[in-house]
Design a protein around this motif. Structure first.
Motif, PDB file in Angstrom:
ATOM      1  N   PRO A 131      -3.920  -3.745  -3.690  1.00  0.00           N
ATOM      2  CA  PRO A 131      -3.390  -2.599  -2.948  1.00  0.00           C
ATOM      3  C   PRO A 131      -3.889  -1.242  -3.441  1.00  0.00           C
ATOM      4  O   PRO A 131      -3.915  -0.300  -2.669  1.00  0.00           O
ATOM      5  N   GLN A 183      -6.953   0.244  -1.642  1.00  0.00           N
ATOM      6  CA  GLN A 183      -6.625   0.636  -0.269  1.00  0.00           C
ATOM      7  C   GLN A 183      -5.856   1.951  -0.250  1.00  0.00           C
ATOM      8  O   GLN A 183      -6.103   2.813   0.609  1.00  0.00           O
ATOM      9  N   ALA A 184      -4.956   2.133  -1.216  1.00  0.00           N
ATOM     10  CA  ALA A 184      -4.212   3.400  -1.277  1.00  0.00           C
ATOM     11  C   ALA A 184      -5.146   4.558  -1.589  1.00  0.00           C
ATOM     12  O   ALA A 184      -5.040   5.644  -0.998  1.00  0.00           O
ATOM     13  N   LEU A 193      -7.007   5.507   1.467  1.00  0.00           N
ATOM     14  CA  LEU A 193      -6.156   6.321   2.350  1.00  0.00           C
ATOM     15  C   LEU A 193      -6.196   7.788   1.919  1.00  0.00           C
ATOM     16  O   LEU A 193      -6.389   8.695   2.740  1.00  0.00           O
ATOM     17  N   THR A 194      -6.064   8.015   0.613  1.00  0.00           N
ATOM     18  CA  THR A 194      -6.177   9.376   0.084  1.00  0.00           C
ATOM     19  C   THR A 194      -7.535   9.978   0.421  1.00  0.00           C
ATOM     20  O   THR A 194      -7.639  11.123   0.861  1.00  0.00           O
ATOM     21  N   THR A 218      -0.869  11.399  -4.243  1.00  0.00           N
ATOM     22  CA  THR A 218      -0.454  11.885  -2.930  1.00  0.00           C
ATOM     23  C   THR A 218      -0.099  13.356  -2.968  1.00  0.00           C
ATOM     24  O   THR A 218      -0.348  14.096  -2.010  1.00  0.00           O
ATOM     25  N   VAL A 272       2.349   1.846  -3.356  1.00  0.00           N
ATOM     26  CA  VAL A 272       1.394   2.453  -4.295  1.00  0.00           C
ATOM     27  C   VAL A 272       1.227   3.938  -3.993  1.00  0.00           C
ATOM     28  O   VAL A 272       1.232   4.784  -4.893  1.00  0.00           O
ATOM     29  N   VAL A 273       1.118   4.266  -2.704  1.00  0.00           N
ATOM     30  CA  VAL A 273       0.840   5.652  -2.334  1.00  0.00           C
ATOM     31  C   VAL A 273       1.986   6.573  -2.734  1.00  0.00           C
ATOM     32  O   VAL A 273       1.772   7.655  -3.275  1.00  0.00           O
ATOM     33  N   VAL A 306       0.835  -1.206   0.000  1.00  0.00           N
ATOM     34  CA  VAL A 306       0.000   0.000   0.000  1.00  0.00           C
ATOM     35  C   VAL A 306       0.870   1.256   0.000  1.00  0.00           C
ATOM     36  O   VAL A 306       0.619   2.210  -0.743  1.00  0.00           O
ATOM     37  N   THR A 307       1.932   1.247   0.815  1.00  0.00           N
ATOM     38  CA  THR A 307       2.808   2.416   0.844  1.00  0.00           C
ATOM     39  C   THR A 307       3.541   2.596  -0.474  1.00  0.00           C
ATOM     40  O   THR A 307       3.756   3.726  -0.925  1.00  0.00           O
TER      41      THR A 307
END
Lengths: 90, 165, 114
Positions: free
Chosen positions: C70, C73-74, C77-78, A67, A58-59, A55-56
């Motif tokens: 994933p 889920q990201a 989060l945003t 982001t 991807v972010v 997940v991180t």
């Protein structure tokens, strides 16, 4: 006034029927349609990004522009809140 | 809210506050290994600061830290984030290029395929971005809460109209 | 059909929020409706990314096997952080509106009395 309430009820009913049918007609829970991109990310996040957390990765790596926009939104919100309340305290 | 709560609440919140901060910083620092990251850890630390704000009152808190300093901290986080992205443009090929992955000294190791071992020295630019975004979220959320609490704390029941401090 | 219960929960959350936005007149209740819609959207994104019997997409001491997607889920989060920012901005504007108009009734603020 009564006409507006009637329009609101009609709108709400149409949207409710749409949502319930959409929820019933979506693909079954637990089996996504086309996870090719996500499988690529899951298989390559350790070799390409070097992080264990998918997940991180991807972010901050695969979708960094999202982001960046999110950081912009947060900054704008803080600036707006401070602006409003500074005006209010005077 | 402006005067704070009782002495018991103040003492307990002061004792608990460092642990909350440590936990949030752990979540930020291990964002590339375990569940969490800059946003989540920043939200935890900002919640701890908000707990201190509720316990001690906004007058006491605004004497400790002003919202201008928090705004500067948040801008620092944002600038660090964009600077890390621009360094990808300088050392690599594109904006947001992960230019640190594969080097030898800083966050550059690559874990083996399907390895389940948590190696902290991995992730390339991700831990640095986690720290930048964590700083940004801590300062931003706490600035929002602090400004809202301080601006509305001095209002009494009928004082909303004439705007007395 | 019976496997779509999470999507029905999403529809219920969004409809409750939409009810608050459309039919309520108090601005605070309208803000509560907007945040309920946000929660429904977040739940929708999370349920879209779930695979049956999967674990979180994190390799550190994972039990192995299938991993959930994933990217949703990201994006969630945003979405959560943007929701917090929008909520703070809405509430501060409501305080400002109350200072100016001395009321929280949306129809009185809009200038149309009963």
């Amino acid at each position: 006034m009564l006409k507006r309430d009637f329009a609101a009820v009609i709108f709400f009913t149409v949207v409710a029927v749409f949502f319930v049918f959409a929820a019933l007609l979506t693909h079954p829970f637990g089996s996504p349609d086309n996870p090719v991109m996500d499988d690529y990310i899951i298989h390559n996040t350790q070799t390409e990004v070097g992080a264990n957390n998918g997940v991180t990765s991807v972010v901050f790596d695969y979708r960094g522009f999202d982001t960046l926009g999110e950081a912009t939104v947060l900054f704008t919100a803080v600036a707006g809140v401070i602006l409003v309340f500074r005006r209010l305290k005077k | 809210m402006s005067m704070g709560m009782s002495k018991i609440v103040k003492t307990v919140s002061s004792v608990v506050f460092p642990f909350i901060v440590i936990y949030g910083l752990y979540i930020i620092a291990h964002g590339h290994l375990t569940p969490g990251g800059g946003f989540q850890g920043g939200a935890v630390v900002a919640s701890g600061c908000a707990m201190l704000l509720v316990a001690h009152g906004s007058i006491w808190t605004i004497g400790k830290i002003r919202e201008k300093q928090l705004s500067i901290l948040e801008s620092t986080g944002a600038v660090a984030f964009i600077l890390l992205a621009l360094l990808g443009l300088v050392f690599g090929t594109v904006f947001f290029k992960n230019f640190l992955v594969g080097n030898k000294f800083l966050f550059g190791e690559i874990p083996g395929y399907l390895s389940r071992v948590a190696n902290f020295n991995t992730g390339g630019v991700l831990p640095l971005m986690n720290f930048a975004v964590g700083l940004k979220v801590i300062a931003g959320l706490f600035a929002i809460v602090l400004v809202m609490a301080y601006a509305t704390s001095t209002f009494k029941k009928g004082e909303m109209e004439d705007g007395k401090r | 059909m019976i496997y779509n219960i999470p999507y029905l929960a999403v529809a219920a959350l969004i409809l409750v929020g939409l009810y608050g936005v459309v039919f309520k007149r108090n601005l605070i209740k309208m803000v509560i409706g907007v945040t309920l819609i946000e929660s429904g959207v977040n739940l929708f994104l999370i349920t879209l990314g779930y695979r049956k019997g999967s674990t979180a997409p994190i390799y550190t001491s994972s039990p192995g096997g299938l991993m959930s997607l994933p990217v949703p889920q990201a994006l969630t989060l945003t979405s959560i952080v943007i929701g917090v920012a929008v909520l703070a901005l809405m509430l501060s504007f409501i305080v400002y509106i109350y200072r100016h108009y001395k009321t929280l009734d949306a129809r009185k603020i809009g200038g149309e009395d009963e």
